[in-house]
Design a protein around this motif. Structure first.
Motif, PDB file in Angstrom:
ATOM      1  N   TYR A  36       0.853  -1.180   0.000  1.00 55.88           N
ATOM      2  CA  TYR A  36       0.000   0.000   0.000  1.00 55.88           C
ATOM      3  C   TYR A  36       0.893   1.236   0.000  1.00 55.88           C
ATOM      4  CZ  TYR A  36      -4.413  -2.423   0.993  1.00 55.88           C
ATOM      5  OH  TYR A  36      -5.544  -3.196   0.911  1.00 55.88           O
ATOM      6  N   GLN A  42      -3.001  11.748   3.115  1.00 61.08           N
ATOM      7  CA  GLN A  42      -4.036  10.928   2.500  1.00 61.08           C
ATOM      8  C   GLN A  42      -4.124   9.568   3.181  1.00 61.08           C
ATOM      9  OE1 GLN A  42      -4.072  10.694  -1.762  1.00 61.08           O
ATOM     10  NE2 GLN A  42      -3.301  12.775  -2.019  1.00 61.08           N
ATOM     11  N   GLY A  43      -5.183   8.830   2.854  1.00 59.34           N
ATOM     12  CA  GLY A  43      -5.312   7.462   3.337  1.00 59.34           C
ATOM     13  C   GLY A  43      -4.446   6.511   2.520  1.00 59.34           C
ATOM     14  N   LEU A  44      -4.569   5.226   2.790  1.00 57.00           N
ATOM     15  CA  LEU A  44      -3.770   4.227   2.079  1.00 57.00           C
ATOM     16  C   LEU A  44      -4.452   3.819   0.778  1.00 57.00           C
ATOM     17  CD1 LEU A  44      -2.554   3.994   4.989  1.00 57.00           C
ATOM     18  CD2 LEU A  44      -2.174   1.581   4.462  1.00 57.00           C
ATOM     19  N   PHE A  90       3.753   0.753   2.662  1.00 53.91           N
ATOM     20  CA  PHE A  90       3.486  -0.260   3.671  1.00 53.91           C
ATOM     21  C   PHE A  90       3.316  -1.620   3.011  1.00 53.91           C
ATOM     22  CE2 PHE A  90       2.920   2.315   7.418  1.00 53.91           C
ATOM     23  CZ  PHE A  90       2.536   3.549   6.922  1.00 53.91           C
ATOM     24  N   LEU A 103      -5.525  -7.768   7.836  1.00 51.82           N
ATOM     25  CA  LEU A 103      -4.255  -7.338   7.274  1.00 51.82           C
ATOM     26  C   LEU A 103      -3.290  -7.030   8.401  1.00 51.82           C
ATOM     27  CD1 LEU A 103      -5.090  -4.850   4.393  1.00 51.82           C
ATOM     28  CD2 LEU A 103      -3.771  -6.943   4.190  1.00 51.82           C
ATOM     29  N   PHE A 105       0.320  -5.261   9.040  1.00 53.57           N
ATOM     30  CA  PHE A 105       1.179  -4.316   8.332  1.00 53.57           C
ATOM     31  C   PHE A 105       2.590  -4.302   8.897  1.00 53.57           C
ATOM     32  CE2 PHE A 105      -1.499  -1.865   5.492  1.00 53.57           C
ATOM     33  CZ  PHE A 105      -2.775  -2.182   5.929  1.00 53.57           C
ATOM     34  N   GLY A 106       3.513  -3.938   8.035  1.00 52.62           N
ATOM     35  CA  GLY A 106       4.851  -3.610   8.480  1.00 52.62           C
ATOM     36  C   GLY A 106       4.909  -2.194   9.015  1.00 52.62           C
ATOM     37  N   GLN A 107       6.101  -1.781   9.408  1.00 49.73           N
ATOM     38  CA  GLN A 107       6.281  -0.497  10.071  1.00 49.73           C
ATOM     39  C   GLN A 107       6.282   0.689   9.105  1.00 49.73           C
ATOM     40  OE1 GLN A 107       8.146  -3.194  10.230  1.00 49.73           O
ATOM     41  NE2 GLN A 107       8.751  -3.689  12.322  1.00 49.73           N
ATOM     42  N   GLY A 108       6.364   0.392   7.819  1.00 58.06           N
ATOM     43  CA  GLY A 108       6.369   1.459   6.823  1.00 58.06           C
ATOM     44  C   GLY A 108       7.773   1.879   6.433  1.00 58.06           C
TER      45      GLY A 108
ATOM     46  N   ARG B   9     -11.588  14.777   9.658  1.00 60.81           N
ATOM     47  CA  ARG B   9     -10.159  14.652   9.323  1.00 60.81           C
ATOM     48  C   ARG B   9      -9.286  14.965  10.530  1.00 60.81           C
ATOM     49  NH1 ARG B   9      -8.307  14.852   4.097  1.00 60.81           N
ATOM     50  NH2 ARG B   9      -6.372  14.232   5.101  1.00 60.81           N
ATOM     51  N   PHE B  33     -12.888  -2.471   9.516  1.00 64.23           N
ATOM     52  CA  PHE B  33     -11.714  -2.506  10.388  1.00 64.23           C
ATOM     53  C   PHE B  33     -11.395  -1.095  10.908  1.00 64.23           C
ATOM     54  CE2 PHE B  33     -10.408  -6.689   8.758  1.00 64.23           C
ATOM     55  CZ  PHE B  33     -10.975  -6.706   7.493  1.00 64.23           C
ATOM     56  N   TYR B  35      -7.916   0.754  12.350  1.00 64.47           N
ATOM     57  CA  TYR B  35      -6.480   0.696  12.597  1.00 64.47           C
ATOM     58  C   TYR B  35      -6.023   2.001  13.234  1.00 64.47           C
ATOM     59  CZ  TYR B  35      -5.875  -3.374   9.500  1.00 64.47           C
ATOM     60  OH  TYR B  35      -5.931  -4.619   8.926  1.00 64.47           O
ATOM     61  N   GLN B  37      -2.463   4.329  13.362  1.00 65.11           N
ATOM     62  CA  GLN B  37      -1.179   4.503  12.693  1.00 65.11           C
ATOM     63  C   GLN B  37      -0.297   5.428  13.500  1.00 65.11           C
ATOM     64  OE1 GLN B  37      -1.360   6.275   8.790  1.00 65.11           O
ATOM     65  NE2 GLN B  37       0.799   5.917   8.385  1.00 65.11           N
ATOM     66  N   GLY B  40       6.768   4.808  12.892  1.00 68.79           N
ATOM     67  CA  GLY B  40       7.673   3.726  13.277  1.00 68.79           C
ATOM     68  C   GLY B  40       6.988   2.444  13.694  1.00 68.79           C
ATOM     69  N   LEU B  41       5.672   2.484  13.830  1.00 67.97           N
ATOM     70  CA  LEU B  41       4.922   1.289  14.257  1.00 67.97           C
ATOM     71  C   LEU B  41       3.995   0.770  13.164  1.00 67.97           C
ATOM     72  CD1 LEU B  41       3.974   2.317  17.908  1.00 67.97           C
ATOM     73  CD2 LEU B  41       5.861   0.854  17.154  1.00 67.97           C
ATOM     74  N   GLY B  42       3.864   1.488  12.074  1.00 69.62           N
ATOM     75  CA  GLY B  42       2.963   1.064  11.018  1.00 69.62           C
ATOM     76  C   GLY B  42       1.513   1.166  11.449  1.00 69.62           C
ATOM     77  N   LEU B  43       0.669   0.297  10.908  1.00 62.92           N
ATOM     78  CA  LEU B  43      -0.741   0.258  11.268  1.00 62.92           C
ATOM     79  C   LEU B  43      -0.991  -0.933  12.182  1.00 62.92           C
ATOM     80  CD1 LEU B  43      -0.693   1.830   8.439  1.00 62.92           C
ATOM     81  CD2 LEU B  43      -3.089   1.128   8.280  1.00 62.92           C
ATOM     82  N   LEU B  45      -4.042  -3.089  14.265  1.00 60.39           N
ATOM     83  CA  LEU B  45      -5.477  -3.337  14.246  1.00 60.39           C
ATOM     84  C   LEU B  45      -6.063  -3.203  15.646  1.00 60.39           C
ATOM     85  CD1 LEU B  45      -7.920  -4.233  12.524  1.00 60.39           C
ATOM     86  CD2 LEU B  45      -7.311  -6.592  13.122  1.00 60.39           C
ATOM     87  N   PHE B  48     -12.154  -5.283  14.566  1.00 56.59           N
ATOM     88  CA  PHE B  48     -12.773  -5.468  13.277  1.00 56.59           C
ATOM     89  C   PHE B  48     -14.143  -6.129  13.448  1.00 56.59           C
ATOM     90  CE2 PHE B  48     -12.113 -10.038  12.435  1.00 56.59           C
ATOM     91  CZ  PHE B  48     -11.154 -10.346  13.383  1.00 56.59           C
ATOM     92  N   LEU B  90      -7.408   5.009  11.119  1.00 53.65           N
ATOM     93  CA  LEU B  90      -7.808   4.666   9.759  1.00 53.65           C
ATOM     94  C   LEU B  90      -8.875   3.583   9.785  1.00 53.65           C
ATOM     95  CD1 LEU B  90      -4.273   4.575   8.146  1.00 53.65           C
ATOM     96  CD2 LEU B  90      -6.055   6.192   7.576  1.00 53.65           C
ATOM     97  N   ALA B 101      -8.555  -4.424   0.628  1.00 51.85           N
ATOM     98  CA  ALA B 101      -9.238  -3.583   1.604  1.00 51.85           C
ATOM     99  C   ALA B 101      -9.152  -2.134   1.140  1.00 51.85           C
ATOM    100  CB  ALA B 101      -8.607  -3.729   2.984  1.00 51.85           C
ATOM    101  N   PHE B 103      -9.467   1.944   2.179  1.00 45.42           N
ATOM    102  CA  PHE B 103      -9.251   2.767   3.364  1.00 45.42           C
ATOM    103  C   PHE B 103      -9.894   4.144   3.240  1.00 45.42           C
ATOM    104  CE2 PHE B 103      -6.235   0.626   6.175  1.00 45.42           C
ATOM    105  CZ  PHE B 103      -5.871  -0.445   5.395  1.00 45.42           C
ATOM    106  N   GLY B 104     -10.298   4.666   4.387  1.00 44.30           N
ATOM    107  CA  GLY B 104     -10.725   6.059   4.470  1.00 44.30           C
ATOM    108  C   GLY B 104      -9.516   6.974   4.530  1.00 44.30           C
ATOM    109  N   GLN B 105      -9.787   8.287   4.595  1.00 49.10           N
ATOM    110  CA  GLN B 105      -8.715   9.287   4.570  1.00 49.10           C
ATOM    111  C   GLN B 105      -8.010   9.427   5.911  1.00 49.10           C
ATOM    112  OE1 GLN B 105      -8.126   9.725   1.420  1.00 49.10           O
ATOM    113  NE2 GLN B 105      -8.361  11.932   1.292  1.00 49.10           N
TER     114      GLN B 105
END
Lengths: 115, 112
Positions: A36, A42-44, A90, A103, A105-108, B9, B33, B35, B37, B40-43, B45, B48, B90, B101, B103-105
């Motif tokens: 992603y 913005q979103g993903l 990601f 899903l 996810f990794g850390q980005g 937002r 779902f 999430y 964000q 350094g930790l990503g997304l 969950l 859900f 998110l 999947a 995603f929203g903004q």
């Protein structure tokens, strides 16, 4: 539990240079793999996905990723990047089974393109 | 086009407030779902849902609850907001047996 590791938190490259963003996952069972992209504020958005079949998958904007089962990797590559590719990327994995597939996810990886 | 809409937002709330984050999707998706964000930790969950009134905990449910009274709407509730819940939230949705999947903004929540 599944996990995803993106080996680089930041990758700076010059415009028109090649780039590789690395991703490794932990699961040994059937998986779906995704990249992603998140542009600033913005979103993903889905960039590309591997479900089955050919291990090399491509996106419409020149990115590609190769599923390597033996190395449990799904690295993302582009032969020549543009300023517009600046974003956070990601890697994600889900189980290949049915139902409510989560899903993970990794850390980005933050990709920065320098002119 | 699939649309996942998050009601705000940006939000600023005070510690101890009850906070509602709303998400609506227009594609008749079964799965939804939430999430979180963080750099350094990503997304990660939070919760859900795979059907109306059904919910399951994700990896970090503590301090959160959810509500799904209608198929298209999935709400995240912070019962008593704390500063460590300052984050980007998110929402996403998908079909059962999905391959993608949406995603929203995102909602950037600041708790002061």
């Amino acid at each position: 539990a599944q996990s995803v590791t993106q080996l680089d938190s930041q990758v700076p490259v010059f415009e028109e240079a090649p780039v590789e963003l690395r991703c490794n996952y932990s699961s040994s069972v059937s998986v779906y793999l995704f990249w992603y992209v998140q542009y600033p504020n913005q979103g993903l958005q889905l960039l590309l996905k591997y479900l089955s079949g050919s291990t090399l998958v491509e996106s419409i904007n020149g990115f590609e990723a190769e599923f390597n089962k033996s190395q449990t990797s799904f690295h993302l590559r582009k032969p020549s990047v543009h300023i517009s590719d600046t974003a956070e990327y990601f890697c994600a994995v889900s189980d290949g089974g049915g139902g409510a597939q989560k899903l993970v996810f990794g850390q980005g990886t933050r990709l920065t393109i320098n002119p | 086009d699939v649309k996942v809409t998050q009601s705000s937002r940006y939000l600023v709330k005070r510690t101890g407030e009850k906070v509602f984050l709303e998400c609506v999707q227009d594609m008749d998706h079964e799965n939804m779902f939430w999430y979180r964000q963080d750099p350094g930790l990503g997304l990660r969950l939070i919760y859900f849902s795979y059907d109306v009134k059904m919910k399951e905990k994700g990896d970090i449910p503590e301090g959160y609850s959810v509500s799904r009274e209608k198929k298209e709407r999935f709400s995240l509730i912070l019962e008593s907001a704390s500063t460590n819940q300052t984050s980007m939230y998110l929402c996403a949705s998908s079909f059962i047996g999905w391959t993608e999947a949406f995603f929203g903004q995102g909602t950037r929540l600041t708790v002061v």
